[in-house]
Motif scaffolding. Structure first.
Motif, short mmCIF file in Angstrom:
data_model
loop_
_atom_site.label_atom_id
_atom_site.label_comp_id
_atom_site.label_asym_id
_atom_site.label_seq_id
_atom_site.Cartn_x
_atom_site.Cartn_y
_atom_site.Cartn_z
N ILE A 7 0.84 -1.21 0.00
CA ILE A 7 0.00 0.00 0.00
C ILE A 7 0.87 1.25 0.00
N LYS A 8 1.94 1.25 0.81
CA LYS A 8 2.84 2.40 0.85
C LYS A 8 3.52 2.60 -0.49
N ALA B 194 2.31 1.72 -3.39
CA ALA B 194 1.29 2.21 -4.32
C ALA B 194 1.04 3.70 -4.12
N ILE B 195 1.01 4.14 -2.88
CA ILE B 195 0.82 5.57 -2.60
C ILE B 195 2.01 6.37 -3.14
N GLY B 196 3.21 5.85 -2.92
CA GLY B 196 4.40 6.51 -3.45
C GLY B 196 4.37 6.61 -4.96
N LEU C 83 1.67 6.64 -6.82
CA LEU C 83 0.64 7.62 -7.17
C LEU C 83 1.15 9.05 -7.04
N VAL C 84 1.95 9.28 -6.02
CA VAL C 84 2.52 10.63 -5.83
C VAL C 84 3.46 10.96 -6.99
N THR D 207 3.71 13.97 4.99
CA THR D 207 3.39 12.56 5.25
C THR D 207 4.26 11.98 6.35
#
Length: 112
Positions: free
Chosen positions: A5-6, A8-10, A12-13, A37
């Motif tokens: 998840i982390k 994937a967030i990275g 996306l950023v 963050t």
């Protein structure tokens, strides 16, 4: 699963930064990495484990920690006019490291 998840967030950023860099508001791409963050996580952990006074000291240090980033930005602004981008980025990161080292050294002496 949390690591996925982390990541994937990275990702996306990074995609968001890439998209913003292509718009007429490209300068906003420089604001996205500054979203606090990791600061949110650090502040929660410090307050939970060390208390509010430690958090307040961490917050003051964080205010001073803007100076190494400012040194990075100013030096990169200067270096991109003098050298190729990879070398300019490397030189600016070196300036950040020197400024961060200086900040930590002075803070340690002042607090100690």
């Amino acid at each position: 699963m949390g690591l996925l998840i982390k990541a994937a967030i990275g990702a996306l950023v990074v995609v968001l930064i890439g998209i913003l860099a292509r718009t007429r508001h490209y300068y906003i791409a420089g604001l996205i990495p500054l979203f606090p963050t990791f600061a949110l996580i650090a502040h929660y952990i410090v307050a939970s484990e060390r208390g509010i006074e430690a958090l307040r000291a961490t917050l003051i240090f964080g205010m001073w920690a803007v100076l190494p980033y400012l040194a990075y930005l100013i030096s990169l602004w200067y270096f991109v006019a003098l050298m190729r981008l990879p070398w300019a980025l490397l030189a600016a990161v070196c300036c950040w490291c020197v400024a961060a080292w200086l900040l930590i050294t002075l803070w340690s002496r002042w607090q100690g």
